[in-house]
Write an enzyme that holds these catalytic residues in place. Structure first.
Site, PDB file in Angstrom:
ATOM      1  N   ASN A   8       0.823  -1.251   0.149  1.00 28.26           N
ATOM      2  CA  ASN A   8       0.013   0.096   0.015  1.00 28.26           C
ATOM      3  C   ASN A   8       0.884   1.444  -0.078  1.00 28.26           C
ATOM      4  O   ASN A   8       1.774   1.391   1.016  1.00 28.26           O
ATOM      5  CB  ASN A   8      -0.891  -0.019   1.236  1.00 28.26           C
ATOM      6  CG  ASN A   8      -1.817   1.016   1.263  1.00 28.26           C
ATOM      7  OD1 ASN A   8      -1.901   2.180   0.460  1.00 28.26           O
ATOM      8  ND2 ASN A   8      -2.825   1.267   2.207  1.00 28.26           N
ATOM      9  N   ARG A  92      -2.588  -2.131  -3.332  1.00 31.77           N
ATOM     10  CA  ARG A  92      -3.940  -1.312  -3.090  1.00 31.77           C
ATOM     11  C   ARG A  92      -3.673  -0.241  -4.055  1.00 31.77           C
ATOM     12  O   ARG A  92      -2.982   0.401  -4.178  1.00 31.77           O
ATOM     13  CB  ARG A  92      -3.841  -0.816  -1.636  1.00 31.77           C
ATOM     14  CG  ARG A  92      -5.228  -0.123  -1.522  1.00 31.77           C
ATOM     15  CD  ARG A  92      -5.129   0.492   0.055  1.00 31.77           C
ATOM     16  NE  ARG A  92      -6.512   1.018   0.092  1.00 31.77           N
ATOM     17  CZ  ARG A  92      -6.980   1.665   1.376  1.00 31.77           C
ATOM     18  NH1 ARG A  92      -6.077   1.266   2.429  1.00 31.77           N
ATOM     19  NH2 ARG A  92      -7.974   2.021   1.531  1.00 31.77           N
ATOM     20  N   HIS A 181     -13.125   3.412   0.424  1.00 28.88           N
ATOM     21  CA  HIS A 181     -12.938   2.054   1.594  1.00 28.88           C
ATOM     22  C   HIS A 181     -13.758   0.722   1.089  1.00 28.88           C
ATOM     23  O   HIS A 181     -14.234   0.118   1.812  1.00 28.88           O
ATOM     24  CB  HIS A 181     -13.695   2.540   2.868  1.00 28.88           C
ATOM     25  CG  HIS A 181     -13.211   3.598   3.473  1.00 28.88           C
ATOM     26  ND1 HIS A 181     -13.908   4.778   4.073  1.00 28.88           N
ATOM     27  CD2 HIS A 181     -12.347   4.021   3.747  1.00 28.88           C
ATOM     28  CE1 HIS A 181     -13.302   5.773   4.641  1.00 28.88           C
ATOM     29  NE2 HIS A 181     -11.986   5.366   4.385  1.00 28.88           N
ATOM     30  N   ARG A 241     -13.014  15.932   7.399  1.00 30.78           N
ATOM     31  CA  ARG A 241     -13.811  16.264   6.101  1.00 30.78           C
ATOM     32  C   ARG A 241     -15.254  16.337   6.394  1.00 30.78           C
ATOM     33  O   ARG A 241     -15.778  15.635   7.269  1.00 30.78           O
ATOM     34  CB  ARG A 241     -13.983  14.819   5.100  1.00 30.78           C
ATOM     35  CG  ARG A 241     -12.581  14.810   4.332  1.00 30.78           C
ATOM     36  CD  ARG A 241     -12.459  13.463   3.572  1.00 30.78           C
ATOM     37  NE  ARG A 241     -11.439  12.864   4.332  1.00 30.78           N
ATOM     38  CZ  ARG A 241     -11.139  11.469   3.971  1.00 30.78           C
ATOM     39  NH1 ARG A 241     -12.082  10.985   3.181  1.00 30.78           N
ATOM     40  NH2 ARG A 241     -10.261  10.796   4.435  1.00 30.78           N
ATOM     41  N   GLU A 384      -7.953  -4.778   5.386  1.00 26.34           N
ATOM     42  CA  GLU A 384      -8.315  -4.553   3.905  1.00 26.34           C
ATOM     43  C   GLU A 384      -6.795  -5.475   3.276  1.00 26.34           C
ATOM     44  O   GLU A 384      -6.989  -5.671   2.276  1.00 26.34           O
ATOM     45  CB  GLU A 384      -7.875  -3.118   3.666  1.00 26.34           C
ATOM     46  CG  GLU A 384      -9.163  -2.295   3.958  1.00 26.34           C
ATOM     47  CD  GLU A 384      -8.787  -0.922   4.359  1.00 26.34           C
ATOM     48  OE1 GLU A 384      -9.211  -0.087   3.485  1.00 26.34           O
ATOM     49  OE2 GLU A 384      -8.440  -0.522   5.444  1.00 26.34           O
TER      50      GLU A 384
END
Ligand code: AMP
Length: 397
Positions: A8, A92, A181, A241, A384
């Protein structure tokens, strides 16, 4: 050996995990930080052993990959004899656009599409591609697989992914809801069905509540709707956010504050959410602590965040035409007992009943609703890397 290496990459970092797919256990993992800047450093971790740290200048991701492969095969600190002990490498990747909708083996076409999507994922896609090219260079001949964060959301129907703006923008620029996600939502929705022994086509709502937060509705692990949009800005209230806002707010503030749209977007991405509402922190723990001490800003931030989550869960129950299970995951979802309880209490009119004792748990798969709850509620830690490793194994076979 049946080891899959999962990578990643960020713009100045490379995270990796080597996973033995016979038992799905992590053999080694590590992080290369400060790639291309002073103080490059690799920290390699093997369960039960001291960390192994390499501090060498690493000018790019290729140097970082080289250091990672050296650590993995090191005589003292390594876990494999040679790169032959790695079956394949999974990467990823943030955005596959509308051209790459599934995980896939890397070839030149795949790399071209990742490049075409640079403007959809400007912070991530270039780094992700550097990671792939670094592995191709340092482990030639090894199969590389890409797993997109957008894949899960590509399963949505048109009525869920289209914005009600002139259709030509979808045709010209592929403007649509993609959802992010995705690897986490895919993993958690599937694990919820498996762990909860639910029917294969169970209707599951996954609340991924971390610094970034999103929510998804799925049937049998296939996405029906998800809260993030063209970018990861839409939806829930996050650490920094804003999530959903009326787009006209942007023009209004730009005019009043004499700022341009880029500055405005920076405010929505980096200065809003829990941080913007509380004025304290983007970290949920800090905000909750202040709330407990009676801070008004912290109270308002937590209330808006929890209210928005409840509102989405309600909407997604209608989108699904019912709901068999709700799963909580990521930093807040896995650790914050009181938020899970508060959200479930707001759903009590639907027959959702949280079990206080079962809910007194962190970071572990567990049913947290009572036996007579009409909808089952679970804590399912996300993984993940394991999802990427499973996809890599499937495609590299
Ligand atoms: P993530 O992005 O998944 O790493 O999640 C980060 C968020 O999880 C931050 O807002 C943390 O405050 C929150 N978090 C982590 N541990 C806890 C905890 N024990 N209680 C409440 N929030 C937590």
């Amino acid at each position: 050996m049946n080891n899959i290496l999962v990578i990643n990459c960020g713009s100045s970092s490379l995270k990796y995990q080597l996973i033995n797919m016979d038992n799905e256990e992590v053999v080694a993992k590590g992080l290369v930080e400060r790639i291309g800047i002073d103080g490059s450093k690799l920290t390699h971790k093997v369960p039960g052993k001291d960390d192994y740290v390499i501090e060498n200048p690493m000018k790019d991701h290729s140097d970082a990959a080289n250091a990672m492969f050296s650590a993995l095969t090191d005589n003292t600190h390594g876990v494999i004899k040679s790169l032959d002990d790695i079956s394949a490498i999974g990467h990823r990747v943030l955005h596959g656009g509308i051209k790459l909708t599934e995980s896939t083996l890397v070839d030149n076409h795949v790399k071209d599409v990742i490049r075409e999507c640079f403007d959809l994922g400007p912070l991530h896609n270039p780094a992700n591609l550097m990671g792939i090219e670094a592995c191709e260079k340092n482990a030639p001949g090894k199969k590389n697989v890409v797993v997109f964060d957008t894949t899960f959301g590509m399963g949505m129907e048109e009525k869920a992914y289209l914005y009600a703006i002139p259709y030509e923008y979808y045709e010209k620029y592929s403007i649509r809801r993609y959802g992010f996600h995705g690897t986490s939502h895919m993993f958690v929705s599937r694990e919820t069905i498996k762990f909860g022994n639910l029917k294969p086509d169970a209707k599951v709502i996954v609340c991924h509540l971390g610094n970034g937060a999103s929510i998804s509705a799925s049937v049998g692990g296939k996405c029906v709707d998800t809260s993030m949009g063209l970018t990861p800005l839409e939806g829930l209230v996050m650490g920094t956010r804003s999530g959903d806002v009326d787009p006209a707010v942007l023009q209004y503030i730009c005019n009043k504050e004499k700022i341009d749209i880029n500055e405005m977007l920076n405010i929505l991405n980096k200065k809003s959410g829990l941080l913007g509402l509380s004025g304290i922190s983007s970290d949920c723990r800090d905000v909750e602590l202040a709330y407990e001490k009676g801070d008004a800003g912290a109270k308002r931030a937590m209330e808006v965040m929890k209210y928005r989550i409840g509102k989405y869960i309600g909407a997604y129950m209608v989108a699904l035409g019912g709901c068999d299970a709700i799963a909580f995951t990521a930093g807040i979802g896995e650790n914050d007992i009181s938020i899970r309880e508060a959200i479930c209490n707001n759903l009590s009119f639907l027959g959702v009943k949280i079990d206080k004792e079962r809910n007194n748990v962190r970071g572990k798969m567990q049913l947290i609703s009572t036996d007579d709850s009409k909808i089952k509620v679970f804590l399912i830690p996300t993984n993940e890397e394991l999802m990427i490793a499973r996809e890599t194994l499937r495609l590299a076979k």
